[in-house]
Design a protein around this motif. Structure first.
Motif, PDB file in Angstrom:
ATOM      1  N   GLU A   1     -14.556 -10.958  37.723  1.00  0.00           N
ATOM      2  CA  GLU A   1     -14.043 -12.259  37.272  1.00  0.00           C
ATOM      3  C   GLU A   1     -13.603 -12.193  35.814  1.00  0.00           C
ATOM      4  O   GLU A   1     -12.583 -12.773  35.433  1.00  0.00           O
ATOM      5  CB  GLU A   1     -15.117 -13.330  37.479  1.00  0.00           C
ATOM      6  CG  GLU A   1     -15.379 -13.629  38.954  1.00  0.00           C
ATOM      7  CD  GLU A   1     -16.534 -14.583  39.168  1.00  0.00           C
ATOM      8  OE1 GLU A   1     -17.290 -14.827  38.204  1.00  0.00           O
ATOM      9  OE2 GLU A   1     -16.678 -15.081  40.300  1.00  0.00           O
ATOM     10  N   SER A   2     -14.367 -11.463  34.992  1.00  0.00           N
ATOM     11  CA  SER A   2     -13.978 -11.282  33.584  1.00  0.00           C
ATOM     12  C   SER A   2     -12.692 -10.467  33.490  1.00  0.00           C
ATOM     13  O   SER A   2     -11.838 -10.728  32.634  1.00  0.00           O
ATOM     14  CB  SER A   2     -15.104 -10.583  32.812  1.00  0.00           C
ATOM     15  OG  SER A   2     -16.261 -11.391  32.757  1.00  0.00           O
ATOM     16  N   LEU A   3     -12.561  -9.480  34.353  1.00  0.00           N
ATOM     17  CA  LEU A   3     -11.337  -8.676  34.395  1.00  0.00           C
ATOM     18  C   LEU A   3     -10.144  -9.564  34.745  1.00  0.00           C
ATOM     19  O   LEU A   3      -9.072  -9.454  34.150  1.00  0.00           O
ATOM     20  CB  LEU A   3     -11.481  -7.565  35.430  1.00  0.00           C
ATOM     21  CG  LEU A   3     -10.371  -6.516  35.478  1.00  0.00           C
ATOM     22  CD1 LEU A   3     -10.488  -5.555  34.294  1.00  0.00           C
ATOM     23  CD2 LEU A   3     -10.443  -5.721  36.787  1.00  0.00           C
ATOM     24  N   ASN A   4     -10.343 -10.458  35.696  1.00  0.00           N
ATOM     25  CA  ASN A   4      -9.302 -11.406  36.092  1.00  0.00           C
ATOM     26  C   ASN A   4      -8.838 -12.236  34.898  1.00  0.00           C
ATOM     27  O   ASN A   4      -7.638 -12.404  34.655  1.00  0.00           O
ATOM     28  CB  ASN A   4      -9.864 -12.322  37.181  1.00  0.00           C
ATOM     29  CG  ASN A   4      -8.900 -12.546  38.332  1.00  0.00           C
ATOM     30  OD1 ASN A   4      -7.863 -11.911  38.428  1.00  0.00           O
ATOM     31  ND2 ASN A   4      -9.267 -13.457  39.210  1.00  0.00           N
ATOM     32  N   ARG A   5      -9.815 -12.742  34.155  1.00  0.00           N
ATOM     33  CA  ARG A   5      -9.480 -13.564  32.987  1.00  0.00           C
ATOM     34  C   ARG A   5      -8.827 -12.751  31.886  1.00  0.00           C
ATOM     35  O   ARG A   5      -7.998 -13.258  31.134  1.00  0.00           O
ATOM     36  CB  ARG A   5     -10.747 -14.243  32.457  1.00  0.00           C
ATOM     37  CG  ARG A   5     -11.309 -15.335  33.346  1.00  0.00           C
ATOM     38  CD  ARG A   5     -12.398 -16.117  32.640  1.00  0.00           C
ATOM     39  NE  ARG A   5     -13.577 -15.291  32.397  1.00  0.00           N
ATOM     40  CZ  ARG A   5     -14.595 -15.174  33.233  1.00  0.00           C
ATOM     41  NH1 ARG A   5     -14.566 -15.813  34.394  1.00  0.00           N
ATOM     42  NH2 ARG A   5     -15.641 -14.418  32.927  1.00  0.00           N
ATOM     43  N   GLY A   6      -9.202 -11.476  31.777  1.00  0.00           N
ATOM     44  CA  GLY A   6      -8.660 -10.627  30.717  1.00  0.00           C
ATOM     45  C   GLY A   6      -7.315 -10.019  31.016  1.00  0.00           C
ATOM     46  O   GLY A   6      -6.736  -9.343  30.158  1.00  0.00           O
TER      47      GLY A   6
END
Length: 252
Positions: free
Chosen positions: A237-242
């Motif tokens: 999910e953090s990768l998605n946001r980044g």
């Protein structure tokens, strides 16, 4: 494991980001958020987090009166400095920040001339990259990177790729049925990260999300050792946001 789409997923495509930057650039003396929303066509609910990201990355700045102006990052790109070097440094800095924030090795990959190409890797002592014991170009069916890139191709192009790179078993979890693989790729939502749960290498889990930078087929990925598999959902999910700042660094 099923990951729900993130609300930030549309920003993997940088079209809205570029519209915002174009709007700010047109107003040299500064422009309000309301005017940016009106001229860029950006949905109001997404403008605030997008502007926050652009401020964090240095692409825009906010004046004391609240108006937005072009930031140092864009100013530097427009100067007489070596543009290619500035862009590469900017991209590597962005990947390093993402690596440290997530606590995982980070990869940028492109699908170039029918082949998987890892173009950037950001790793560290505590976040080692995956050991490429089998050439990544031949592992599209088993890796998060490969499957993410294949999801962005049409059905015929997927079959053509698999015809050139025969499906091989790397672990007990590797999908070796072309029919099953193609069915899963066809049904995978574009906003949901693609996972590799020890399909390429025993002891490693990975996630990948598309990078919509122009017409290029690309993805942003991470890898974690198996003992950190419990973090994979949050990391994905953090990768998605980044993905948005990375796509922007690749596009400008």
């Amino acid at each position: 494991m099923v990951l729900k789409p993130e609300p930030t997923a549309p920003f993997h495509s940088v079209r809205y980001v570029l519209r915002v930057l174009e709007t700010v650039s047109r107003h040299g003396g500064g422009v309000t958020a309301a005017r940016i929303a009106s001229e860029s066509g950006l949905p109001a609910g997404h403008l605030a987090p997008l502007l926050a990201m652009l401020r964090r990355e240095g692409y825009v700045e906010q004046a004391t009166d609240g108006a937005y102006v072009i930031g140092d990052s864009l100013t530097l790109l427009g100067s007489g400095a070596d543009r290619a070097q500035v862009l590469e440094t900017r991209l590597q800095d962005t990947l390093a920040e993402l690596r440290d924030a997530i606590g995982a090795a980070i990869y940028v990959s492109r699908y170039v001339d029918g082949e998987i190409k890892i173009t950037q890797v950001s790793e560290g002592p505590l976040t080692p990259a995956v050991n490429e014991y089998v050439d990544f170009r031949t592992t599209a069916h088993a890796s998060a990177i490969g499957k993410c890139l294949l999801t962005q191709l049409d059905h015929g192009s997927r079959k053509e790729h698999l015809a050139r790179h025969k499906i091989a078993r790397f672990t007990s979890r590797t999908i070796t049925s072309e029919r099953l693989l193609l069915s899963r790729l066809d049904g995978h939502p574009s906003t949901v990260p693609v996972l590799d749960l020890q399909e390429y290498a025993v002891g490693t889990v990975c996630a990948a999300v598309p990078l919509m930078a122009g017409s290029a087929v690309g993805c942003l990925a991470l890898s974690l050792p198996l003992e950190h598999a419990h973090r994979l959902r949050a990391a994905a999910e953090s990768l998605n946001r980044g993905a948005a700042p990375v796509a922007l660094a690749l596009t400008i």
